[in-house]
Design a protein around this motif. Structure first.
Motif, mmCIF file in Angstrom:
data_model
loop_
_atom_site.group_PDB
_atom_site.id
_atom_site.type_symbol
_atom_site.label_atom_id
_atom_site.label_comp_id
_atom_site.label_asym_id
_atom_site.label_seq_id
_atom_site.Cartn_x
_atom_site.Cartn_y
_atom_site.Cartn_z
ATOM 1 N N ILE A 44 -11.201 -35.156 41.485
ATOM 2 C CA ILE A 44 -12.308 -34.215 41.260
ATOM 3 C C ILE A 44 -12.256 -33.666 39.840
ATOM 4 O O ILE A 44 -13.291 -33.491 39.186
ATOM 5 C CB ILE A 44 -12.277 -33.103 42.325
ATOM 6 C CG1 ILE A 44 -12.639 -33.709 43.676
ATOM 7 C CG2 ILE A 44 -13.217 -31.966 41.971
ATOM 8 C CD1 ILE A 44 -12.394 -32.813 44.845
ATOM 9 N N LYS A 47 -13.628 -36.288 37.566
ATOM 10 C CA LYS A 47 -15.088 -36.294 37.600
ATOM 11 C C LYS A 47 -15.652 -35.147 36.768
ATOM 12 O O LYS A 47 -16.649 -35.313 36.073
ATOM 13 C CB LYS A 47 -15.590 -36.186 39.044
ATOM 14 C CG LYS A 47 -15.573 -37.481 39.777
ATOM 15 C CD LYS A 47 -16.106 -37.483 41.178
ATOM 16 C CE LYS A 47 -16.944 -36.381 41.651
ATOM 17 N NZ LYS A 47 -17.399 -36.536 43.038
ATOM 18 N N GLN A 48 -14.997 -34.009 36.823
ATOM 19 C CA GLN A 48 -15.438 -32.871 36.024
ATOM 20 C C GLN A 48 -15.289 -33.166 34.535
ATOM 21 O O GLN A 48 -16.164 -32.827 33.740
ATOM 22 C CB GLN A 48 -14.629 -31.642 36.410
ATOM 23 C CG GLN A 48 -15.104 -30.367 35.764
ATOM 24 C CD GLN A 48 -14.417 -29.168 36.369
ATOM 25 O OE1 GLN A 48 -13.735 -29.273 37.371
ATOM 26 N NE2 GLN A 48 -14.607 -28.024 35.762
ATOM 27 N N ILE A 51 -18.139 -35.355 33.521
ATOM 28 C CA ILE A 51 -19.369 -34.571 33.345
ATOM 29 C C ILE A 51 -19.372 -33.889 31.984
ATOM 30 O O ILE A 51 -20.373 -33.906 31.262
ATOM 31 C CB ILE A 51 -19.517 -33.529 34.472
ATOM 32 C CG1 ILE A 51 -19.798 -34.223 35.791
ATOM 33 C CG2 ILE A 51 -20.622 -32.527 34.156
ATOM 34 C CD1 ILE A 51 -19.716 -33.306 36.991
ATOM 35 N N GLN A 75 -17.783 -24.510 31.309
ATOM 36 C CA GLN A 75 -16.551 -24.712 32.066
ATOM 37 C C GLN A 75 -16.066 -23.411 32.699
ATOM 38 O O GLN A 75 -15.487 -23.421 33.780
ATOM 39 C CB GLN A 75 -15.470 -25.288 31.151
ATOM 40 C CG GLN A 75 -14.167 -25.568 31.810
ATOM 41 C CD GLN A 75 -14.240 -26.676 32.826
ATOM 42 O OE1 GLN A 75 -15.043 -27.580 32.715
ATOM 43 N NE2 GLN A 75 -13.396 -26.608 33.825
ATOM 44 N N PHE A 81 -19.079 -25.143 37.927
ATOM 45 C CA PHE A 81 -18.007 -26.055 38.323
ATOM 46 C C PHE A 81 -17.072 -25.344 39.284
ATOM 47 O O PHE A 81 -16.458 -24.352 38.928
ATOM 48 C CB PHE A 81 -17.228 -26.544 37.104
ATOM 49 C CG PHE A 81 -18.030 -27.457 36.248
ATOM 50 C CD1 PHE A 81 -18.375 -28.707 36.699
ATOM 51 C CD2 PHE A 81 -18.463 -27.055 35.005
ATOM 52 C CE1 PHE A 81 -19.125 -29.560 35.926
ATOM 53 C CE2 PHE A 81 -19.214 -27.892 34.219
ATOM 54 C CZ PHE A 81 -19.546 -29.146 34.681
ATOM 55 N N PHE A 88 -18.743 -31.580 47.061
ATOM 56 C CA PHE A 88 -18.547 -32.207 45.768
ATOM 57 C C PHE A 88 -19.637 -33.183 45.357
ATOM 58 O O PHE A 88 -19.564 -33.720 44.265
ATOM 59 C CB PHE A 88 -17.190 -32.924 45.720
ATOM 60 C CG PHE A 88 -16.028 -31.989 45.898
ATOM 61 C CD1 PHE A 88 -15.798 -31.003 44.981
ATOM 62 C CD2 PHE A 88 -15.214 -32.104 46.994
ATOM 63 C CE1 PHE A 88 -14.739 -30.134 45.143
ATOM 64 C CE2 PHE A 88 -14.151 -31.238 47.160
ATOM 65 C CZ PHE A 88 -13.917 -30.255 46.236
ATOM 66 N N GLU A 90 -22.467 -32.597 44.310
ATOM 67 C CA GLU A 90 -23.181 -32.068 43.155
ATOM 68 C C GLU A 90 -22.599 -32.603 41.855
ATOM 69 O O GLU A 90 -23.312 -32.770 40.879
ATOM 70 C CB GLU A 90 -23.170 -30.533 43.164
ATOM 71 C CG GLU A 90 -24.184 -29.920 44.093
ATOM 72 C CD GLU A 90 -23.789 -29.970 45.563
ATOM 73 O OE1 GLU A 90 -22.622 -30.307 45.860
ATOM 74 O OE2 GLU A 90 -24.652 -29.690 46.406
ATOM 75 N N GLN A 91 -21.303 -32.882 41.845
ATOM 76 C CA GLN A 91 -20.711 -33.505 40.662
ATOM 77 C C GLN A 91 -21.291 -34.899 40.458
ATOM 78 O O GLN A 91 -21.592 -35.286 39.331
ATOM 79 C CB GLN A 91 -19.195 -33.570 40.786
ATOM 80 C CG GLN A 91 -18.516 -32.239 40.619
ATOM 81 C CD GLN A 91 -17.013 -32.355 40.709
ATOM 82 O OE1 GLN A 91 -16.485 -33.224 41.391
ATOM 83 N NE2 GLN A 91 -16.318 -31.473 40.019
ATOM 84 N N ASN A 92 -21.470 -35.645 41.537
ATOM 85 C CA ASN A 92 -22.085 -36.970 41.410
ATOM 86 C C ASN A 92 -23.513 -36.848 40.886
ATOM 87 O O ASN A 92 -23.940 -37.650 40.062
ATOM 88 C CB ASN A 92 -22.100 -37.687 42.763
ATOM 89 C CG ASN A 92 -20.727 -38.091 43.220
ATOM 90 O OD1 ASN A 92 -19.796 -38.114 42.433
ATOM 91 N ND2 ASN A 92 -20.597 -38.398 44.479
#
Length: 194
Positions: A44, A47-48, A51, A75, A81, A88, A90-92
């Motif tokens: 995760i 992934k952040q 982004i 951040q 975030f 999760f 929403e990160q995708n």
């Protein structure tokens, strides 16, 4: 089916009254491999970081100091975030939206492959969460109104829609992506007819 549920996997495709076939594809694959929370948290955080890197590339019209300040501010905002939450996808969605906008910038720079990347990432975004159609629909409405204002579109163009679509490939791609998502949502939602 019970074996799949016992491994911690959930349905990816059709949830009750929701349309999100691409939502949890990556976490389902990760949960199939491991249940180690440290590995999941590291994924995760990666992934952040992706982004933030995509956002850094997208904001290339700013100076590097302003970009880093913007990324640092984003951040630190916990509403943007959230590492400890359970939702999760929403990160995708952010990854797909930023990637589609980067492909759109690439297409506007003259590279035709950017249009196909824009379409692919737009479809991934709208199939991750159905409300993303509103974001892309807003972009479509703005683009069409801007083209009308700049007189790229006039009434006689509607007599030749394929010629108009050839002149406005981004708007056509957005329209087709939104239309396919809305059609898919309408066809897959449960009906209450009895």
């Amino acid at each position: 089916r019970d074996l799949v549920r016992s491994r911690g996997l959930g349905d990816v495709y059709k949830r009750q009254a929701r349309m999100c076939p691409v939502s949890f594809f990556d976490l389902n694959a990760l949960y199939a491999i491991t249940h180690n929370f440290y590995i999941i948290s590291a994924y995760i955080m990666l992934k952040q970081a992706l982004i933030l890197w995509l956002l850094y590339c997208f904001l290339n019209f700013l100076s590097p100091a302003k970009r880093l300040f913007t990324l640092g501010t984003i951040q630190l905002v916990p509403a943007v975030f959230w590492l400890n939450g359970i939702i999760f996808p929403e990160q995708n969605i952010l990854i797909f939206i930023l990637a589609s906008l980067l492909c759109l910038k690439r297409f506007s720079a003259g590279k035709r492959s950017g249009l196909w990347g824009f379409g692919a990432f737009t479809l991934l975004a709208v199939y991750s969460k159905e409300t993303t159609v509103l974001f892309y629909g807003g972009i479509l409405i703005f683009a069409v109104l801007y083209d009308v204002y700049k007189e790229k579109i006039n009434l006689s163009d509607f007599l030749h829609p394929f010629r108009l679509a050839g002149r406005l490939p981004v708007e056509t791609m957005l329209f087709l992506c939104c239309l396919s998502s809305v059609s898919y949502t309408h066809l897959t939602l449960p009906t209450n007819r009895e």
